[in-house]
Scaffold this motif. Structure first.
Motif, PDB file in Angstrom:
ATOM      1  N   LYS A 153      11.251   7.672 -14.668  1.00  0.00           N
ATOM      2  CA  LYS A 153      10.135   6.594 -14.910  1.00  0.00           C
ATOM      3  C   LYS A 153      10.031   5.637 -14.116  1.00  0.00           C
ATOM      4  CE  LYS A 153       8.209   3.985 -18.760  1.00  0.00           C
ATOM      5  NZ  LYS A 153       8.454   3.417 -20.183  1.00  0.00           N
ATOM      6  N   ARG A 154      11.372   4.789 -13.701  1.00  0.00           N
ATOM      7  CA  ARG A 154      11.109   3.862 -12.638  1.00  0.00           C
ATOM      8  C   ARG A 154      10.390   4.277 -11.518  1.00  0.00           C
ATOM      9  NH1 ARG A 154      17.123   0.807 -13.873  1.00  0.00           N
ATOM     10  NH2 ARG A 154      16.875   0.631 -16.008  1.00  0.00           N
ATOM     11  N   ILE A 155      11.056   5.403 -11.010  1.00  0.00           N
ATOM     12  CA  ILE A 155      10.323   5.914  -9.748  1.00  0.00           C
ATOM     13  C   ILE A 155       8.895   6.134  -9.729  1.00  0.00           C
ATOM     14  CG2 ILE A 155      10.688   7.728  -7.966  1.00  0.00           C
ATOM     15  CD1 ILE A 155      13.352   6.123  -8.197  1.00  0.00           C
ATOM     16  N   ARG A 156       8.405   6.656 -10.931  1.00  0.00           N
ATOM     17  CA  ARG A 156       7.043   6.776 -11.004  1.00  0.00           C
ATOM     18  C   ARG A 156       6.361   5.499 -11.032  1.00  0.00           C
ATOM     19  NH1 ARG A 156       8.761  10.197 -15.394  1.00  0.00           N
ATOM     20  NH2 ARG A 156       7.653   8.791 -16.951  1.00  0.00           N
ATOM     21  N   LEU A 157       6.892   4.468 -11.607  1.00  0.00           N
ATOM     22  CA  LEU A 157       6.199   3.178 -11.829  1.00  0.00           C
ATOM     23  C   LEU A 157       6.065   2.696 -10.506  1.00  0.00           C
ATOM     24  CD1 LEU A 157       7.412   2.072 -15.366  1.00  0.00           C
ATOM     25  CD2 LEU A 157       5.034   2.914 -14.837  1.00  0.00           C
ATOM     26  N   LEU A 158       7.168   2.668  -9.624  1.00  0.00           N
ATOM     27  CA  LEU A 158       7.232   2.006  -8.448  1.00  0.00           C
ATOM     28  C   LEU A 158       6.150   2.717  -7.414  1.00  0.00           C
ATOM     29  CD1 LEU A 158      11.129   1.406  -7.973  1.00  0.00           C
ATOM     30  CD2 LEU A 158       9.496  -0.239  -8.412  1.00  0.00           C
ATOM     31  N   LEU A 159       6.062   3.913  -7.432  1.00  0.00           N
ATOM     32  CA  LEU A 159       5.418   4.782  -6.683  1.00  0.00           C
ATOM     33  C   LEU A 159       3.760   4.308  -7.081  1.00  0.00           C
ATOM     34  CD1 LEU A 159       7.077   8.124  -6.053  1.00  0.00           C
ATOM     35  CD2 LEU A 159       6.783   6.013  -4.597  1.00  0.00           C
ATOM     36  N   ASP A 160       3.479   4.211  -8.476  1.00  0.00           N
ATOM     37  CA  ASP A 160       2.238   3.942  -8.861  1.00  0.00           C
ATOM     38  C   ASP A 160       1.813   2.396  -8.193  1.00  0.00           C
ATOM     39  OD1 ASP A 160       1.908   6.335  -9.830  1.00  0.00           O
ATOM     40  OD2 ASP A 160       2.237   5.404 -12.150  1.00  0.00           O
ATOM     41  N   LEU A 161       2.645   1.547  -8.265  1.00  0.00           N
ATOM     42  CA  LEU A 161       2.511   0.064  -7.820  1.00  0.00           C
ATOM     43  C   LEU A 161       2.235   0.254  -6.498  1.00  0.00           C
ATOM     44  CD1 LEU A 161       2.590  -2.973  -8.533  1.00  0.00           C
ATOM     45  CD2 LEU A 161       5.023  -3.052  -7.993  1.00  0.00           C
ATOM     46  N   LEU A 162       3.115   0.793  -5.794  1.00  0.00           N
ATOM     47  CA  LEU A 162       2.581   0.963  -4.278  1.00  0.00           C
ATOM     48  C   LEU A 162       1.400   1.777  -3.803  1.00  0.00           C
ATOM     49  CD1 LEU A 162       6.549   1.826  -3.479  1.00  0.00           C
ATOM     50  CD2 LEU A 162       5.081  -0.096  -2.319  1.00  0.00           C
ATOM     51  N   ASP A 163       0.916   2.609  -4.833  1.00  0.00           N
ATOM     52  CA  ASP A 163      -0.320   2.998  -4.560  1.00  0.00           C
ATOM     53  C   ASP A 163      -1.347   2.300  -4.600  1.00  0.00           C
ATOM     54  OD1 ASP A 163       0.779   5.575  -3.807  1.00  0.00           O
ATOM     55  OD2 ASP A 163       0.700   6.585  -5.871  1.00  0.00           O
ATOM     56  N   THR A 164      -1.265   1.253  -5.214  1.00  0.00           N
ATOM     57  CA  THR A 164      -2.298   0.266  -5.512  1.00  0.00           C
ATOM     58  C   THR A 164      -2.709  -0.702  -4.459  1.00  0.00           C
ATOM     59  OG1 THR A 164      -0.931  -1.446  -6.771  1.00  0.00           O
ATOM     60  CG2 THR A 164      -1.920   0.351  -8.141  1.00  0.00           C
ATOM     61  N   ALA A 165      -1.727  -0.696  -3.441  1.00  0.00           N
ATOM     62  CA  ALA A 165      -1.646  -1.879  -2.467  1.00  0.00           C
ATOM     63  C   ALA A 165      -2.635  -1.385  -1.489  1.00  0.00           C
ATOM     64  CB  ALA A 165      -0.321  -2.318  -1.967  1.00  0.00           C
ATOM     65  N   SER A 166      -3.230  -2.170  -0.647  1.00  0.00           N
ATOM     66  CA  SER A 166      -3.955  -1.914   0.369  1.00  0.00           C
ATOM     67  C   SER A 166      -3.228  -1.464   1.542  1.00  0.00           C
ATOM     68  CB  SER A 166      -4.889  -3.199   0.871  1.00  0.00           C
ATOM     69  OG  SER A 166      -4.088  -4.132   1.226  1.00  0.00           O
ATOM     70  N   ASP A 167      -3.443  -1.037   2.577  1.00  0.00           N
ATOM     71  CA  ASP A 167      -2.872  -0.374   3.669  1.00  0.00           C
ATOM     72  C   ASP A 167      -2.273  -1.474   4.392  1.00  0.00           C
ATOM     73  OD1 ASP A 167      -3.611   2.374   3.177  1.00  0.00           O
ATOM     74  OD2 ASP A 167      -5.166   2.303   4.787  1.00  0.00           O
ATOM     75  N   GLU A 168      -2.784  -2.783   4.338  1.00  0.00           N
ATOM     76  CA  GLU A 168      -2.471  -3.659   5.157  1.00  0.00           C
ATOM     77  C   GLU A 168      -1.102  -4.507   4.262  1.00  0.00           C
ATOM     78  OE1 GLU A 168      -3.912  -8.167   6.831  1.00  0.00           O
ATOM     79  OE2 GLU A 168      -5.181  -6.787   5.784  1.00  0.00           O
ATOM     80  N   SER A 169      -1.403  -4.630   2.937  1.00  0.00           N
ATOM     81  CA  SER A 169      -0.154  -5.237   2.378  1.00  0.00           C
ATOM     82  C   SER A 169       0.889  -4.314   1.857  1.00  0.00           C
ATOM     83  CB  SER A 169      -0.959  -5.847   0.967  1.00  0.00           C
ATOM     84  OG  SER A 169      -1.550  -4.768   0.146  1.00  0.00           O
ATOM     85  N   ARG A 170       0.650  -2.958   1.994  1.00  0.00           N
ATOM     86  CA  ARG A 170       1.844  -2.198   1.593  1.00  0.00           C
ATOM     87  C   ARG A 170       3.236  -2.262   1.976  1.00  0.00           C
ATOM     88  NH1 ARG A 170      -1.087   2.369   1.702  1.00  0.00           N
ATOM     89  NH2 ARG A 170      -1.789   2.048  -0.419  1.00  0.00           N
ATOM     90  N   PRO A 171       3.491  -2.535   3.385  1.00  0.00           N
ATOM     91  CA  PRO A 171       4.469  -2.673   4.092  1.00  0.00           C
ATOM     92  C   PRO A 171       5.261  -3.638   3.449  1.00  0.00           C
ATOM     93  CG  PRO A 171       2.938  -1.907   5.658  1.00  0.00           C
ATOM     94  CD  PRO A 171       2.128  -2.336   4.539  1.00  0.00           C
ATOM     95  N   LEU A 172       4.730  -4.907   3.203  1.00  0.00           N
ATOM     96  CA  LEU A 172       5.370  -5.956   2.569  1.00  0.00           C
ATOM     97  C   LEU A 172       5.918  -5.713   0.993  1.00  0.00           C
ATOM     98  CD1 LEU A 172       6.312  -8.832   2.580  1.00  0.00           C
ATOM     99  CD2 LEU A 172       4.194  -9.821   1.820  1.00  0.00           C
ATOM    100  N   LEU A 173       4.933  -4.904   0.488  1.00  0.00           N
ATOM    101  CA  LEU A 173       5.318  -4.520  -0.947  1.00  0.00           C
ATOM    102  C   LEU A 173       6.543  -3.634  -0.860  1.00  0.00           C
ATOM    103  CD1 LEU A 173       4.810  -4.488  -4.040  1.00  0.00           C
ATOM    104  CD2 LEU A 173       2.847  -3.030  -3.600  1.00  0.00           C
TER     105      LEU A 173
END
Length: 322
Positions: A153-173
């Motif tokens: 579950k934690r992996i799924r939630l982390l990947l979902d969170l990362l998917d919501t980020a913009s391309d520009e902000s995703r590396p920092l996330l």
């Protein structure tokens, strides 16, 4: 060797500290092989697969009153789940976070030593994923456990969170996810090795901890380096993301836990009661705050809580005192 500080005066900073001689992938020859079945059974008379104090639901009366055989099976289930989760976390999450440092994805100039250490850490994590996977397979075979192919579950939630980020902000996330993960897992493993475990399991956790303690320091120092170099907009967005990430690492995988309890002979009604007890909001908040102690300390050292807005966000989330 202390790793705190910036490169100056020829001293090595932001390093993993004598990595060639201290990293498990470089100097340990352990096979992490379980002893023969008879020896395992003998060890289980006085030892366990996983420290009961770390398995939150073991404090529930239903589990406390269960037979020793049932508790051993539940602990073995938990160990296999934890190791499989660790394999994915190290390989797919932490190493992806490290790539943001290695390949300049954050667009912030980093010290050379920091990048070298990132490559070393990447190597460590690949090895951790390997031995976690192999040991999980052995324990699963010992009990003839049915396969569990649903991602944690934690992996799924982390990947979902990362998917919501913009391309520009995703590396920092990605970096923030790695920072929280590595500062939390070191504390988890420190707690794990304090109890009496089956010898192979203890050795694996002990050697993993030795690496992760250095990784935790490294990520803490990189966070301290990066934080003042972020814009105020990036800092505010990161503050909210850090809360989300910390809370993810306190999540309970209800679906897996229900299957584990059922497989150990716990009735559906009793299992539901156990699960509801540990997923209650107050229980989750306590786990999050306790688990993130090292993370919060690193943030404090970086000056994170000097901003009133950041303190308020974390206070409302129950992660710090008001």
């Amino acid at each position: 060797m202390s790793t705190v500080g910036a490169e100056s005066g020829g001293s090595r900073r932001y390093t993993l500290g004598d990595w060639n001689n201290r990293s498990s992938v470089r100097n340990k020859k352990t096979l992490y092989a379980l002893p023969p079945a008879a020896e395992v059974q003998l060890q289980l008379r006085t030892k366990g697969w996983f420290p009961p104090s770390f398995i939150h639901y073991f404090a529930h009366p239903t589990i406390e009153q269960a037979s020793e055989q049932t508790r051993h099976r539940l602990a073995a289930n938990h160990l296999v789940y934890f190791l499989n989760y660790t394999t994915i976390l190290e390989h797919k999450i932490v190493n992806r976070a490290v790539e943001t440092l290695i390949h300049d994805e954050l667009r912030i100039e980093l010290p050379h030593a920091m990048k070298i250490a990132a490559l070393q850490l990447y190597t460590d994590e690949g090895y951790h994923a390997l031995f976690s996977y192999e040991l999980a397979e052995q324990v699963a075979r010992f009990y003839q456990m049915p396969p569990w192919d649903v991602p944690p579950k934690r992996i799924r939630l982390l990947l979902d969170l990362l998917d919501t980020a913009s391309d520009e902000s995703r590396p920092l996330l990605w970096f923030l996810v790695g920072f929280v993960s590595e500062t939390i897992i070191a504390k988890e493993l420190l707690d794990l090795t304090g109890d009496t475990l089956v010898s192979t399991v203890y050795q694996m956790f002990r050697e993993h901890l030795e690496d992760e303690a250095r990784h935790s320091r490294y990520f803490s120092e990189v966070f301290q380096y990066l934080w003042p170099r972020l814009s105020s907009t990036q800092q505010l967005a990161s503050a909210s993301h850090l809360i989300d990430i910390i809370l993810v690492f306190s999540e309970v995988d209800e679906q897996w836990l229900a299957a584990s309890l059922a497989g150990a002979g716990i009735s559906a009604a009793e299992a539901e009661h156990v699960i509801q007890h540990i997923v209650a909001p107050q229980a989750r908040a306590r786990r999050a705050r306790a688990g993130a102690t090292t993370t919060l300390q690193a943030m404090k050292r970086a000056g994170f809580f000097e901003q009133q807005a950041h303190r308020e966000l974390f206070s409302v989330a129950g992660l710090i005192d008001a």
